[in-house]
Design an enzyme around this catalytic site. Structure first.
Site, PDB file in Angstrom:
ATOM      1  N   GLY A  97       0.589  -0.746   0.134  1.00 37.21           N
ATOM      2  CA  GLY A  97      -0.469   0.215   0.106  1.00 37.21           C
ATOM      3  C   GLY A  97       0.901   1.180   0.285  1.00 37.21           C
ATOM      4  O   GLY A  97       2.158   1.200   0.037  1.00 37.21           O
TER       5      GLY A  97
ATOM      6  N   ALA B 293      -3.552  -8.677   3.123  1.00 37.28           N
ATOM      7  CA  ALA B 293      -3.666 -10.116   2.884  1.00 37.28           C
ATOM      8  C   ALA B 293      -2.867  -9.520   1.556  1.00 37.28           C
ATOM      9  O   ALA B 293      -2.471  -8.629   0.885  1.00 37.28           O
ATOM     10  CB  ALA B 293      -5.224 -10.651   2.324  1.00 37.28           C
TER      11      ALA B 293
ATOM     12  N   TYR C 226      -4.400 -19.354  -2.523  1.00 33.04           N
ATOM     13  CA  TYR C 226      -5.005 -17.713  -2.095  1.00 33.04           C
ATOM     14  C   TYR C 226      -6.522 -17.837  -1.723  1.00 33.04           C
ATOM     15  O   TYR C 226      -6.741 -17.725  -0.491  1.00 33.04           O
ATOM     16  CB  TYR C 226      -4.953 -17.235  -2.928  1.00 33.04           C
ATOM     17  CG  TYR C 226      -5.853 -16.045  -2.614  1.00 33.04           C
ATOM     18  CD1 TYR C 226      -5.834 -14.911  -1.549  1.00 33.04           C
ATOM     19  CD2 TYR C 226      -6.552 -15.311  -3.549  1.00 33.04           C
ATOM     20  CE1 TYR C 226      -6.189 -13.982  -1.716  1.00 33.04           C
ATOM     21  CE2 TYR C 226      -7.620 -14.546  -3.699  1.00 33.04           C
ATOM     22  CZ  TYR C 226      -7.372 -13.646  -2.450  1.00 33.04           C
ATOM     23  OH  TYR C 226      -8.671 -12.518  -2.406  1.00 33.04           O
TER      24      TYR C 226
ATOM     25  N   PHE D  88     -15.275 -10.648  -6.155  1.00 31.33           N
ATOM     26  CA  PHE D  88     -15.313 -11.564  -7.905  1.00 31.33           C
ATOM     27  C   PHE D  88     -14.312 -10.014  -8.059  1.00 31.33           C
ATOM     28  O   PHE D  88     -13.195  -9.703  -7.185  1.00 31.33           O
ATOM     29  CB  PHE D  88     -16.612 -11.152  -8.264  1.00 31.33           C
ATOM     30  CG  PHE D  88     -17.590 -12.842  -8.296  1.00 31.33           C
ATOM     31  CD1 PHE D  88     -17.924 -12.875  -6.687  1.00 31.33           C
ATOM     32  CD2 PHE D  88     -17.356 -13.796  -8.654  1.00 31.33           C
ATOM     33  CE1 PHE D  88     -18.583 -14.263  -6.481  1.00 31.33           C
ATOM     34  CE2 PHE D  88     -17.882 -14.486  -8.280  1.00 31.33           C
ATOM     35  CZ  PHE D  88     -18.308 -15.049  -7.279  1.00 31.33           C
TER      36      PHE D  88
ATOM     37  N   PHE E 102      -8.564  -5.922   5.543  1.00 33.52           N
ATOM     38  CA  PHE E 102      -8.384  -6.111   4.133  1.00 33.52           C
ATOM     39  C   PHE E 102      -6.593  -6.788   4.263  1.00 33.52           C
ATOM     40  O   PHE E 102      -7.004  -7.129   3.555  1.00 33.52           O
ATOM     41  CB  PHE E 102      -8.501  -4.013   3.523  1.00 33.52           C
ATOM     42  CG  PHE E 102      -9.682  -3.420   3.610  1.00 33.52           C
ATOM     43  CD1 PHE E 102     -10.207  -4.425   2.567  1.00 33.52           C
ATOM     44  CD2 PHE E 102     -10.019  -3.014   4.553  1.00 33.52           C
ATOM     45  CE1 PHE E 102     -11.866  -3.774   2.308  1.00 33.52           C
ATOM     46  CE2 PHE E 102     -11.254  -2.659   4.347  1.00 33.52           C
ATOM     47  CZ  PHE E 102     -12.008  -3.170   3.445  1.00 33.52           C
TER      48      PHE E 102
HETATM   49  N1  UFG Z   1      -5.214 -12.877 -17.165  1.00 31.80           N
HETATM   50  C1  UFG Z   1      -4.377 -12.880 -18.967  1.00 31.80           C
HETATM   51  N2  UFG Z   1      -3.501 -11.735 -19.137  1.00 31.80           N
HETATM   52  C2  UFG Z   1      -3.088 -11.122 -17.956  1.00 31.80           C
HETATM   53  C3  UFG Z   1      -4.026 -11.123 -15.977  1.00 31.80           C
HETATM   54  C4  UFG Z   1      -4.931 -11.646 -16.761  1.00 31.80           C
HETATM   55  O1  UFG Z   1      -4.619 -13.888 -18.988  1.00 31.80           O
HETATM   56  O2  UFG Z   1      -2.095 -10.607 -18.643  1.00 31.80           O
HETATM   57  C5  UFG Z   1      -6.035 -13.577 -16.691  1.00 31.80           C
HETATM   58  C6  UFG Z   1      -6.475 -14.547 -15.657  1.00 31.80           C
HETATM   59  O3  UFG Z   1      -5.076 -15.892 -16.469  1.00 31.80           O
HETATM   60  C7  UFG Z   1      -7.259 -14.957 -15.877  1.00 31.80           C
HETATM   61  C8  UFG Z   1      -8.336 -13.607 -15.817  1.00 31.80           C
HETATM   62  O4  UFG Z   1      -7.447 -13.019 -16.562  1.00 31.80           O
HETATM   63  O5  UFG Z   1      -8.330 -15.324 -15.699  1.00 31.80           O
HETATM   64  C9  UFG Z   1      -7.952 -12.525 -14.449  1.00 31.80           C
HETATM   65  O6  UFG Z   1      -6.867 -12.557 -14.043  1.00 31.80           O
HETATM   66  P1  UFG Z   1      -6.631 -11.647 -12.920  1.00 31.80           P
HETATM   67  O7  UFG Z   1      -5.676 -11.702 -12.283  1.00 31.80           O
HETATM   68  O8  UFG Z   1      -7.233  -9.554 -13.140  1.00 31.80           O
HETATM   69  O9  UFG Z   1      -7.428 -12.025 -11.794  1.00 31.80           O
HETATM   70  P2  UFG Z   1      -8.042 -13.168 -10.916  1.00 31.80           P
HETATM   71  O10 UFG Z   1      -8.969 -13.396 -11.102  1.00 31.80           O
HETATM   72  O11 UFG Z   1      -6.480 -14.367 -10.738  1.00 31.80           O
HETATM   73  O12 UFG Z   1      -7.536 -12.910  -9.146  1.00 31.80           O
HETATM   74  C10 UFG Z   1      -8.511 -11.398  -9.189  1.00 31.80           C
HETATM   75  C11 UFG Z   1      -8.200 -11.120  -8.001  1.00 31.80           C
HETATM   76  C12 UFG Z   1      -8.094 -12.635  -6.204  1.00 31.80           C
HETATM   77  C13 UFG Z   1      -9.615 -12.563  -6.278  1.00 31.80           C
HETATM   78  C14 UFG Z   1     -10.033 -13.193  -7.762  1.00 31.80           C
HETATM   79  C15 UFG Z   1     -11.587 -13.437  -7.860  1.00 31.80           C
HETATM   80  O13 UFG Z   1      -6.384 -11.112  -7.421  1.00 31.80           O
HETATM   81  O14 UFG Z   1      -7.834 -11.452  -5.279  1.00 31.80           O
HETATM   82  O15 UFG Z   1      -9.950 -11.805  -8.756  1.00 31.80           O
HETATM   83  O16 UFG Z   1     -12.364 -13.934  -9.136  1.00 31.80           O
HETATM   84  F1  UFG Z   1      -9.705 -13.304  -5.514  1.00 31.80           F
END
Ligand code: UFG
Length: 332
Positions: free
Chosen positions: A36, A74, A140, A169, A72
């Site tokens: 942060g 984490a 996670y 989400f 928050f």
């Molecule tokens: N993705 C890509 N390219 C990138 C980044 C992400 O293809 O450069 C894809 C990932 O593989 C995934 C989707 O985009 O399929 C979303 O990825 P994010 O990293 O944006 O988010 P996540 O769904 O992995 O996770 C986020 C938060 C978590 C939370 C989750 C809930 O980081 O803390 O959303 O759905 F739990």
């Protein structure tokens, strides 16, 4: 009313601190500044501290005297949790226990907990309702599921202790006046990566996995604007203060977008065509996460204001442009 916010200098925490401050709550922020930024804390008193430092935490709770805590602080990156699970069990589970012990010691009985859609993992039915079993597929998600179980058991053992667990989400977007937004040193989130690639900060965007069992083969997520999520926290707090029982709510809009759809929306909004490469799937990614948000709308009367992918991306884009301007100014 006094509310202590752990991780209040982080992306989501700082937006909730803003929402609390704007509504006249007396806010204390407890943050170790590992991800942060102190400048992101727009309201309240800032206390530098780690949740692993029981003495410091107790000292802050004793002097600030919160009536409720929002937790928050984490670690939140799915892929990192696969590589370094102990970091996640330590930061997310042990530190939640530390916080609960300190709250208990000073008689603080109400908690709003940051949980995640990742607890569902491979959900059997889409959209996902809160009563579906938790079935996380990455450390996670497991760490948040374990924390939720600890909260549940504690509320059974001690009926005065009540909590609301909000299962986020995919959170994106930024403050409408661009005072705060996502400011991670190593951003990994889809919308942020795409916008920064549009800005030329990365040479190309990568799509992790194109053979999922979805319409276009890429993962699907339900994106929610951070300010709508902040409202959900305020409503959850009011619910507890009015005597509501411990409860769990999904926070999403109940609409999913594929990774490809998000990238093309980013290109449309920024009017910048950047290179996109298709690569192997990322470990720990559930194919589809879409919320059923009926419960939070009915129970807490949550009524989102930014329910559109376009609004979310536009708001994140304004923030990225401003953030780049500030960074360029500081660096040159
Ligand atoms: N993705 C890509 N390219 C990138 C980044 C992400 O293809 O450069 C894809 C990932 O593989 C995934 C989707 O985009 O399929 C979303 O990825 P994010 O990293 O944006 O988010 P996540 O769904 O992995 O996770 C986020 C938060 C978590 C939370 C989750 C809930 O980081 O803390 O959303 O759905 F739990």
């Amino acid at each position: 009313m006094k509310v202590l916010v752990t991780g209040g200098a982080g992306y989501i925490g700082s937006h909730v601190v803003k929402a609390l401050g704007e509504r006249g709550y007396d806010v204390g922020v407890y943050d170790n500044l590992s991800t942060g930024n102190k400048w992101a804390v727009l309201y309240g008193d800032f206390y530098h501290g780690d949740l692993n430092d029981a003495k410091r935490l107790e000292e802050v709770i004793e002097s600030f005297k919160p009536e409720a805590v929002m937790h928050f602080a984490a670690s939140i990156i799915v892929s990192e949790s696969v590589r370094d699970p102990l970091k996640y069990y330590f930061n997310n589970v042990s530190n939640t226990i530390n916080l609960l012990k300190a709250m208990n010691r000073f008689n603080v009985k109400k908690l709003i907990f940051s949980s995640t859609a990742a607890v569902y993992g491979l959900a059997k039915k889409i959209p996902i309702t809160e009563d579906q079993p938790m079935n996380p597929i990455n450390p996670y998600g497991v760490s948040k599921m374990m924390s939720e179980m600890i909260l549940r058991d504690l509320s059974i053992a001690n009926s005065e202790f009540r909590y609301v667990s909000l299962r986020y989400f995919n959170v994106a977007g930024a403050d409408e006046y661009c005072r705060i937004g996502q400011a991670y040193k190593e951003p990994t989130h889809l919308i942020t990566r795409a916008l920064k690639t549009a800005l030329g900060q990365y040479k190309k965007m990568q799509i992790y996995g194109t053979n999922y069992n979805t319409a276009d083969g890429t993962c699907i997520r339900d994106f929610i604007h951070v300010d709508d999520l902040s409202d959900a926290h305020i409503l959850g707090l009011k619910y507890l203060m009015e005597g509501g029982d411990s409860n769990v709510f999904n926070c999403g809009y109940s609409k999913g977008y594929s990774v490809r759809e998000v990238i093309s929306k980013v290109k449309e909004i920024t009017k910048i065509d950047f290179p996109v490469e298709e690569v192997a799937p990322r470990d720990g990614d559930p194919p589809v996460l879409i919320a059923d948000s009926t419960k939070i709308r009915d129970f807490l009367k949550w009524s989102p204001k930014f329910n559109s992918l376009e609004l979310i991306i536009k708001s994140a884009w304004r923030w990225e442009l401003k953030f780049k301007e500030i960074k360029d100014f500081i660096e040159n």
